[in-house]
Write an enzyme that holds these catalytic residues in place. Structure first.
Site, short mmCIF file in Angstrom:
data_model
loop_
_atom_site.label_atom_id
_atom_site.label_comp_id
_atom_site.label_asym_id
_atom_site.label_seq_id
_atom_site.Cartn_x
_atom_site.Cartn_y
_atom_site.Cartn_z
CE LYS A 169 -4.62 -1.22 0.90
NZ LYS A 169 -4.56 -2.59 1.46
CB SER B 280 -0.61 -8.17 -0.53
OG SER B 280 -1.38 -8.91 0.39
C1 LIG Z 1 -5.24 -3.62 1.22
C2 LIG Z 1 -4.63 -4.95 1.19
C3 LIG Z 1 -5.02 -5.93 0.24
C4 LIG Z 1 -6.13 -5.69 -0.75
O1 LIG Z 1 -5.78 -4.70 -1.68
P1 LIG Z 1 -6.89 -4.05 -2.62
O2 LIG Z 1 -6.15 -3.06 -3.43
O3 LIG Z 1 -7.93 -3.42 -1.73
O4 LIG Z 1 -7.48 -5.16 -3.42
C5 LIG Z 1 -4.35 -7.12 0.22
N1 LIG Z 1 -3.36 -7.39 1.12
C6 LIG Z 1 -2.96 -6.49 2.03
C7 LIG Z 1 -1.88 -6.87 2.96
C8 LIG Z 1 -3.58 -5.24 2.10
O5 LIG Z 1 -3.19 -4.35 3.02
#
Ligand SMILES: *Cc1c(COP(=O)(O)O)cnc(C)c1O
Length: 319
Positions: A54, A305
């Site tokens: 993010k 992510s």
């Molecule tokens: C926000 C987030 C997501 C999802 O991302 P989107 O862009 O809302 O689809 C996935 N994994 C983590 C760790 C996040 O913080």
């Protein structure tokens, strides 16, 4: 209809992020390859600044503000990784940030967000409407609101994760992406479409929170109640207008995994790859570990992510 974000936007975001974001490593694991029968490349965004991808979207959105907007600062409402991403990016840019969070948010997250120098304004989840509150603050102070996923500069920033992965790993047959509101998935799909045109992009949601899967199948946005899942970063109720338009066009399929499958993936990452990954960060990997697509013999990218998980909760899940 042209898509709201192009590869040129992703490439421009990559330029903004140079020297600010980490170029996170691409990890490989022989055990993961043996388990899946595929060649798997993990993009470790759990090792990104503030612990999640993010940072990319938040930093890019702030980098694109006008001087006038910078003077007034930015505002976000989030109790998760987006809050910390905005707080850190604003501090790096030397501008003010207000983060609107529920008063019952985990104390660790409130402290982390304040620690990055943001002003945290709390609200009562039961009595107050956070969007109305955020709008009131942004009207009073003239701050620019940056949403967590449905924003062109956020989407373009998130796409730089897949751009780096494909540059470093080479062409892919599949790319699995953790999916909440779709900022990461849509950005990565734009990058993959340009850099590896034959790559199938698969979004992965929690079973309980399959709002984007339902929307994808129906061909229109479906809204669901707040889902109950340990994947707290993917508890969205509906995709965004922009993210859904891109996902419909460029994503091959959307699959789901269960909470126990997320815990299994967390265990694999800790015990075999020695990395800490939060439940939401395991979505894409869990789909690959459970072979939810025909990946045998294929070159498969996986976005990990994020890694922001409470150590005590992690201990309980792994016990
Ligand atoms: C926000 C987030 C997501 C999802 O991302 P989107 O862009 O809302 O689809 C996935 N994994 C983590 C760790 C996040 O913080």
């Amino acid at each position: 209809m042209p898509l709201p974000v192009t590869y040129a936007d992703v490439a421009a975001a990559a330029k903004h992020l140079e020297g600010a974001a980490h170029r996170t490593p691409v990890l490989i694991s022989t055990t993961a390859n043996e388990m899946t029968g595929a060649q798997v490349f993990f993009k470790a965004e759990n090792l990104q600044r503030m612990g999640a991808f993010k940072f990319r979207g938040a930093y890019n959105a702030i980098a694109k503000l006008s001087p006038e907007q910078r003077k007034r600062g930015v505002l976000a409402f989030s109790s998760g990784n987006h809050a910390q991403a905005i707080a850190l990016s604003a501090r790096l840019a030397g501008i003010a940030a207000v983060i609107v969070m529920p008063s019952d948010a985990p104390p660790l997250k409130l402290a982390a967000t304040r620690g990055y120098g943001a002003e945290v304004i709390t609200y009562d989840r039961m009595k107050e409407d956070r969007e109305a509150l955020a709008k009131k603050i942004s009207d009073e102070r003239g701050m620019t609101m940056i949403p967590p996923f449905d924003h062109p500069d956020v989407i373009a920033g998130q796409g730089t994760a897949a751009k780096e992965l494909i540059e470093d790993a080479g062409p892919l047959d599949y790319l699995f992406v953790c999916l909440g509101g779709g900022g990461l998935t849509s950005g990565c799909a734009i990058a993959a479409h340009e850099l590896a045109p034959n790559c199938k992009v698969i979004g992965v949601e929690p079973e309980a929170g399959n709002d984007v899967q339902q929307s994808f199948r129906k061909g229109e946005i479906v809204k669901i109640p707040v889902p109950v899942t340990i994947a707290d970063g993917a508890q969205t109720q509906a995709p965004g207008l922009l993210t859904f338009a891109i996902i419909r066009e460029l994503v091959s399929d959307i699959v789901t995994v269960s909470d126990p499958q997320l815990i299994e993936a967390m265990r694999f990452f800790v015990s075999r790859m020695k990395i800490v990954v939060e439940p939401t960060g395991c979505l894409a990997a869990a789909a690959v570990f459970n072979r939810l697509a025909d990946i045998k013999g294929k070159r498969v990218g996986v976005i990990i992510s994020g890694g922001n998980v409470d150590p005590a909760a992690l201990g309980r899940w792994l016990a």
